[in-house]
Design an enzyme around this catalytic site. Structure first.
Site, PDB file in Angstrom:
ATOM      1  N   HIS A 135       0.835  -1.206   0.000  1.00 30.54           N
ATOM      2  CA  HIS A 135       0.000   0.000   0.000  1.00 30.54           C
ATOM      3  C   HIS A 135       0.871   1.258   0.000  1.00 30.54           C
ATOM      4  CE1 HIS A 135      -3.584   2.365   1.729  1.00 30.54           C
ATOM      5  NE2 HIS A 135      -2.551   3.173   1.944  1.00 30.54           N
ATOM      6  N   GLU A 136       1.839   1.288   0.910  1.00 27.55           N
ATOM      7  CA  GLU A 136       2.681   2.483   1.028  1.00 27.55           C
ATOM      8  C   GLU A 136       3.564   2.683  -0.204  1.00 27.55           C
ATOM      9  OE1 GLU A 136       2.129   4.701   3.258  1.00 27.55           O
ATOM     10  OE2 GLU A 136       0.671   3.401   4.249  1.00 27.55           O
TER      11      GLU A 136
ATOM     12  N   HIS B  66       2.012   4.719  -2.882  1.00 24.87           N
ATOM     13  CA  HIS B  66       1.939   6.160  -2.632  1.00 24.87           C
ATOM     14  C   HIS B  66       3.167   6.900  -3.169  1.00 24.87           C
ATOM     15  CE1 HIS B  66      -1.707   6.325  -0.393  1.00 24.87           C
ATOM     16  NE2 HIS B  66      -1.255   5.827   0.749  1.00 24.87           N
TER      17      HIS B  66
ATOM     18  N   ASP C  36      -5.489   8.101  -1.073  1.00 26.95           N
ATOM     19  CA  ASP C  36      -6.337   7.248  -0.241  1.00 26.95           C
ATOM     20  C   ASP C  36      -7.781   7.680  -0.450  1.00 26.95           C
ATOM     21  OD1 ASP C  36      -4.429   5.541   1.115  1.00 26.95           O
ATOM     22  OD2 ASP C  36      -3.746   7.348   2.154  1.00 26.95           O
TER      23      ASP C  36
END
EC number: 3.4.24.39
Length: 360
Positions: A311-312, A315, A326
């Site tokens: 997920h990170e 980004h 998000d």
């Protein structure tokens, strides 16, 4: 990608100082009224315009004390022709993070009765470079996680008025963005239990991202569940980002990101698992990343260390540009997004990777 121990970071300021619920109707939601307090300082009044009380998580929303994206900023090229094209969005330079989807603390929850409201003041110069000054148009819209029984169970839409202000660039530059205030000295790598846990998470992230990239290239039911469109262009976009994540996670001595084992910048609020500072391609884990998450989930759509790391990585623009936002936390919110928003939503990739790994 380099990963760093907490003692290796000197972070200092520079001298400048049950059933999913989806409330998505035109008559129900949150109305945000924006006004200027002083130069780049903005006040938001958030009101429940619906007919029922709502409880939502205010992390990554108004009332969050961290430098998160609360509003979008735009320049008009007719007024600022050298700096931007027509109505260009000003680059966001704050943080983005993954939050727990359950066991949420009262500290991160807000309840509003019908007609009730709260106020939040924040400085937009902490999350955007406004040193050039001039007119800036501000607006905000999206969804905020709806909470029931301390778990995310859906989303509530919000929208704001459009506010145009004249920014004093010299004053804005005194505030400075989060990234401009960070100095980093890299001395050594992560070690001990947390270093070992992160190494395992990175290895698992490589495996999950590669599997998901291969599956995305073929499309299928799981793909359309999260990304809605099974066209070749959509499949190629998803596969390319996931391949980039796998490559970055597999490079522990190079790459584009710097990964810290602990909260180097002080933004690990309660229920925050990890965060990214995209402007620096910096990722940091929070304490509950280790204490609350398994290395790999064995249940569909549950959170774990590997998908949180994945997920990170989405980004970080250094991994694949542009980095994601998000726009929907958790399965219910992520699968309600349209294709464009899903492609720009970090949790869509994390949940899809989990689904492919477990055959959901």
């Amino acid at each position: 990608m380099k990963f760093i121990a907490p003692a290796a970071l000197l972070a200092v300021l520079q001298a400048a100082s049950a059933s999913p619920v989806d409330i998505r109707t035109s008559t129900t939601g949150l109305q945000v009224t924006l006004s200027q307090v002083d130069n780049t300082r903005i006040k938001a009044v958030v009101q429940n315009t619906g007919s029922q009380e709502v409880t939502f998580m205010h992390l990554n929303f108004f009332k969050d004390a961290s430098p998160v994206k609360k509003v979008s900023l735009f320049r008009d090229s007719m007024l600022h022709p050298i700096l931007s094209s027509c109505n260009d969005e000003v680059k966001f330079e704050g943080i983005k993070y993954r939050v727990q989807s359950s066991n949420l603390s009262d500290k991160v929850l807000t309840s509003l009765a019908p007609g009730a409201s709260f106020e939040d003041e924040f400085d937009i110069a902490t999350t955007a470079d406004l040193s050039s000054g001039g007119p800036i148009t501000i607006r905000s819209q999206g969804t905020v996680p709806l909470v029931k029984d301390r778990s995310i169970k859906g989303r509530i839409p919000y929208t704001s008025n459009e506010l145009t202000i004249e920014v004093d660039g010299a004053e804005a530059s005194k505030i400075g963005t989060v990234g401009s205030k960070v100095k980093r000295t890299e001395l050594s790598g992560c070690s001990g239990d947390r270093g070992a846990a992160l190494e395992t998470a990175l290895q698992n992230a490589v495996s999950l991202a590669n599997k998901a990239a291969s599956a995305a290239s073929e499309g299928g039911e799981a793909f359309t569940t999260f990304f809605k469109d099974d066209s070749s262009s959509t499949r190629e976009t998803v596969a390319a980002r996931l391949k980039a994540v796998a490559e970055e996670a597999g490079s522990t001595s190079g790459g584009s990101t710097t990964y810290y084992c602990t909260d180097t910048l002080g933004y690990c609020e309660q229920n925050v698992l990890a965060y990214t500072l995209p402007s620096q391609d910096l990722i940091a884990n929070c304490d509950i990343y280790y204490s609350e998450l398994p290395a790999l989930a064995d249940t569909c759509y549950d959170q774990d260390q590997a998908t949180t790391t994945l997920h990170e990585f989405t980004h970080a623009p250094g991994v694949y540009s542009p980095g994601t936002d998000d726009l929907g936390y958790g399965y219910d919110a992520a699968t309600a997004l349209d294709t464009d928003d899903a492609l720009n939503n970090a949790d869509s990739y994390a949940l899809y990777a989990n689904a492919i790994n477990l055959g959901c």
